[in-house]
Design a protein around this motif. Structure first.
Motif, PDB file in Angstrom:
ATOM      1  N   ARG A   1      -1.855   3.561   4.045  1.00 52.18           N
ATOM      2  CA  ARG A   1      -1.559   2.267   3.409  1.00 52.18           C
ATOM      3  C   ARG A   1      -2.722   1.292   3.614  1.00 52.18           C
ATOM      4  O   ARG A   1      -3.139   0.598   2.677  1.00 52.18           O
ATOM      5  CB  ARG A   1      -0.258   1.681   3.983  1.00 52.18           C
ATOM      6  CG  ARG A   1       0.979   2.474   3.585  1.00 52.18           C
ATOM      7  CD  ARG A   1       2.216   2.019   4.338  1.00 52.18           C
ATOM      8  NE  ARG A   1       2.440   0.593   4.184  1.00 52.18           N
ATOM      9  CZ  ARG A   1       3.070  -0.158   5.081  1.00 52.18           C
ATOM     10  NH1 ARG A   1       3.536   0.370   6.204  1.00 52.18           N
ATOM     11  NH2 ARG A   1       3.235  -1.446   4.866  1.00 52.18           N
TER      12      ARG A   1
ATOM     13  N   GLY B   1       0.785  -1.231   0.000  1.00 56.58           N
ATOM     14  CA  GLY B   1       0.000   0.000   0.000  1.00 56.58           C
ATOM     15  C   GLY B   1       0.815   1.279   0.000  1.00 56.58           C
ATOM     16  O   GLY B   1       0.267   2.369   0.059  1.00 56.58           O
ATOM     17  N   SER B   2       2.138   1.150  -0.091  1.00 55.39           N
ATOM     18  CA  SER B   2       2.976   2.358  -0.065  1.00 55.39           C
ATOM     19  C   SER B   2       2.944   3.111  -1.395  1.00 55.39           C
ATOM     20  O   SER B   2       3.204   4.308  -1.435  1.00 55.39           O
ATOM     21  CB  SER B   2       4.416   2.008   0.290  1.00 55.39           C
ATOM     22  OG  SER B   2       4.981   1.141  -0.686  1.00 55.39           O
TER      23      SER B   2
END
Length: 195
Positions: free
Chosen positions: A137, A11-12
């Motif tokens: 994230r 999710g970065s």
């Protein structure tokens, strides 16, 4: 030619950042995508996975039984380690072949979620880490994968802490929704090509 790695927690925004580098003409090797491909196409890897997980590992030739693998690998740390010991070397070989085939570019990027965990960062010249606040994230992955918060948090808890990755990085890109990505990518790109 330099070979750089790019990583970050789930999710970065690694893929988003890679797409920006690609618009600058920089080739990107997506290790996780290639791992999935190799698990269904590399004969040696298929044989190893079949031995490890039994005949149920493949639904038919070249069709990995992901549910069967996940059920066994993610509930048994030893099996997961054995699977990684099969997959990571295959991806490393494939990535090296890919790197060798690249010409007329100032550098290449290898994108991998487990760049540090797999040890593959050692074969690279420099590492870029993409980072984002944990809550952002979680929200991104919940939206992307239609996943429940608990499932996303469980996945994050199994990854190397993002702060550790940032401490090991040569470059850090902040994908926090506040700082624009393109200027950060351009600054790294210009530094690498000497402009």
């Amino acid at each position: 030619m330099q070979h750089l790695g790019i990583t970050g927690g789930i999710g970065s925004g690694k893929t988003t950042v890679c797409k920006i580098f690609e618009t600058l003409g920089i080739p990107v090797y997506y290790a996780d995508e290639r791992a999935k491909y190799l698990m269904s196409h590399d004969r040696e890897l298929i044989a190893g996975i079949s031995t490890l997980f039994g005949p149920e590992a493949y639904l038919e030739p070249q069709v990995l039984n992901r549910a069967h693998i996940a059920q066994h690998a993610f509930n048994d740390q030893e099996k997961l380690a054995q699977l990684n010991a099969l997959v990571h070397p295959a991806v490393a070989r494939d990535g090296l072949e890919w790197q060798t085939a690249q010409h007329n570019v100032p550098y290449t990027l290898k994108e991998a979620a487990l760049l540090f965990e797999s040890g593959s960062y050692r074969a690279l010249d420099q590492i870029i880490v993409v980072t984002a606040p944990i809550e952002l994230r979680i929200q991104r992955v919940m939206a992307r994968d239609a996943a429940k918060r608990e499932a996303v948090e469980a996945r994050i808890s199994k990854q190397m802490p993002e702060e550790e990755k940032v401490n090991l990085a040569d470059f850090v890109i902040y994908n926090d929704g506040v700082r624009a990505l393109i200027p950060q990518v351009l600054a790294i790109h210009r530094g690498l090509i000497g402009n």
